[in-house]
Scaffold this active site. Structure first.
Site, short mmCIF file in Angstrom:
data_model
loop_
_atom_site.label_atom_id
_atom_site.label_comp_id
_atom_site.label_asym_id
_atom_site.label_seq_id
_atom_site.Cartn_x
_atom_site.Cartn_y
_atom_site.Cartn_z
N CYS A 169 27.63 -55.34 16.97
CA CYS A 169 26.96 -54.08 16.67
C CYS A 169 27.19 -53.59 15.24
CB CYS A 169 27.41 -53.01 17.66
SG CYS A 169 27.01 -53.40 19.38
N HIS A 248 38.37 -55.61 9.51
CA HIS A 248 38.29 -56.66 10.53
C HIS A 248 39.68 -56.91 11.12
CE1 HIS A 248 37.12 -60.18 12.69
NE2 HIS A 248 35.96 -60.31 12.08
N HIS A 333 26.07 -35.44 6.57
CA HIS A 333 25.52 -35.96 7.82
C HIS A 333 26.33 -37.17 8.29
CE1 HIS A 333 22.03 -33.45 6.85
NE2 HIS A 333 22.04 -34.02 5.65
N HIS A 337 27.32 -45.02 15.34
CA HIS A 337 26.87 -46.09 16.23
C HIS A 337 26.78 -45.56 17.66
CE1 HIS A 337 26.51 -49.77 18.40
NE2 HIS A 337 27.75 -49.75 18.85
N HIS A 366 20.21 -41.45 24.22
CA HIS A 366 19.39 -41.02 25.35
C HIS A 366 17.99 -41.63 25.30
CE1 HIS A 366 16.74 -38.19 27.59
NE2 HIS A 366 17.78 -38.13 28.41
N ASN A 370 21.69 -48.24 23.55
CA ASN A 370 22.46 -48.95 22.53
C ASN A 370 21.66 -50.18 22.12
OD1 ASN A 370 24.24 -50.41 20.98
ND2 ASN A 370 25.92 -50.39 22.45
#
Length: 458
Positions: A169, A248, A333, A337, A366, A370
């Protein structure tokens, strides 16, 4: 003699000025701008309603009452609505036996739609693209998906091509980082970043709880992003990249295995989400912010936080609360994710964000679910459609991915933005009065069933 001395002085000064000009010119052309982006929206015939979700679950003969109760609880608390999209093969009832062609067809639908629209809208020809980065984690083809794009749009022979898989992702910001680095040594270039996920060959049909959870969260989506470092196009650009940090934790065993594709006991392949995932995500998030904070926050906030932290340490306070750094001093802002309701809540709590700050991520979860690495761009689209983004604003993107990775970056908004984009048909309905989905109302009776007498409804 005086003229000769003057010339001797002038030459070094001229050389220094020339070198300074070269450095400044290189810096100007190393900027990374977003010219445009387009998020993919499948047709209405691919929406997953409450009733159809129940049908998909009933088709899985490996599930029992306990799994039904678990899925009901997961879906009800997921934050996902009834208008998310699934791959076509689900609607044909072939999730137990997907073909390779199903995955490729799913990708072709997205690629042909999004790339064509973003290039047409920008007035950029495919032959002008200098860099192509395609990231789709869970499908590999030969030739690569990047090669399919090049073939479809007849791009140049000398195009720089990167085909990323397995990045999860957080792959969008990895792709942006690749473009950023290429732009440092390549002037006046266009780059196309293409990000999506292939769900068709990865729909889990077993009964392992840690793996059926992914079916509740992941949905079809994708985005094509057109970038450039052409200074002459700055006035047309939407965003300018200020900084990017990648973290990572693959060297840590629990982080590496907390989010992993594997087989269950019956040999069915799925995506395992481990109980250690929240801990691994928090650890990566904290390490990422340690590097990112000095890059994006004003010195006054960094000093305030340092003084408060030092004071509490010296006084050995035991009230349990910890000092919180105020990211709003350098960020307008937050583009988060949409990994799930718990992920959004966790980030909001860690950064002390308001419901207004979290609204774009919640509404995206919503409406679209995802969508893996492309979810950030749907969140960005929500902000733009709501006309939140004004010239000079700073936008903080945060993503998480298998590995385990946490990547973040800061964008500067270069002009007032207000296109309704992929949200055009529904933005006026958001945010709704409540985000409750009707699953409990329709299937809540499952919680009252007795395992000894329960039968799967026909």
């Amino acid at each position: 003699m005086d003229s000769f001395l003057l010339l001797l002085c002038f030459l070094p000064v001229s050389y220094l000025l020339f070198k300074l000009f070269i450095v400044i010119d290189q810096k100007r052309h190393q900027c990374c701008y977003i010219l445009d982006y387009h998020c993919y929206k499948p047709g209405d015939d691919r929406k997953i309603s409450t009733e159809f979700s129940g049908e998909i679950i009933r088709r899985n003969k490996n599930l029992g009452l306990n799994e039904y109760k678990f899925l009901l609880k997961a879906i009800v608390s997921s934050g996902i609505g009834e208008q998310t999209y699934a791959p076509e093969m689900i609607f044909h009832g072939r999730e137990t036996c997907p073909t390779f062609e199903d995955g490729i067809t799913e990708m072709d639908e997205f690629l042909n739609d999004s790339i064509e629209k973003v290039l047409d809208r920008s007035g950029v020809s495919p032959s002008e693209i200098d860099v192509l980065v395609v990231n789709v984690s869970m499908i590999t083809s030969l030739p690569s998906l990047a090669a399919r794009v090049i073939n479809r749009y007849k791009m140049r022979e000398d195009i720089k091509v990167y085909n990323l898989t397995g990045m999860g992702c957080s792959a969008s910001l990895i792709a942006v980082n690749i473009v950023q680095n290429i732009f440092k040594c390549c002037k006046n270039a266009y780059a196309l970043v293409v990000t999506s996920e292939s769900l068709s060959p990865n729909w889990y049909t077993g009964n392992h709880r840690s793996m059926i959870l992914a079916n509740c969260l992941f949905r079809t989506g994708g985005c094509a992003v057109l970038m450039t470092n052409k200074v002459t196009l700055k006035n047309r650009a939407m965003f300018k990249l200020k900084c990017l940090v990648r973290t990572h934790h693959g060297a840590k065993d629990d982080s590496f295995s907390c989010c992993i594709q594997r087989e269950d006991e019956q040999g069915r392949v799925g995506f395992h989400l481990d109980k250690t995932l929240p801990k691994s995500a928090t650890r990566a998030f904290v390490d990422n912010l340690k590097v990112m904070s000095p890059k994006i926050l004003p010195l006054t906030e960094l000093l305030r936080f340092s003084i408060v932290s030092f004071s509490r340490k010296m006084s050995q306070s035991i009230d349990g609360s910890r000092p919180v750094i105020n990211f709003k001093t350098g960020v307008n802002h937050f583009c988060l994710h949409t990994g799930g309701k718990a992920v959004i809540d966790g980030i909001g709590q860690s950064l002390n964000l308001s419901e207004y700050d979290l609204e774009p991520a919640r509404m995206t979860l919503h409406r679209f679910g995802n969508t893996s690495a492309s979810s950030l761009w749907y969140v960005l689209g929500y902000m733009e459609a709501k006309k939140r983004l004004k010239k000079g604003d700073k936008l903080f993107m945060i993503s998480f991915g298998a590995g385990f990775k946490c990547n973040s970056c800061l964008w500067e908004v270069l002009r007032d933005l207000g296109d309704r984009n992929v949200w055009d048909d529904c933005i006026d309905n958001y945010p709704p009065e409540n985000l409750a989905n009707p699953f409990m109302e329709k299937y809540g009776w499952i919680n009252d069933e007795d395992p000894s007498t329960f039968k799967v409804p026909e």
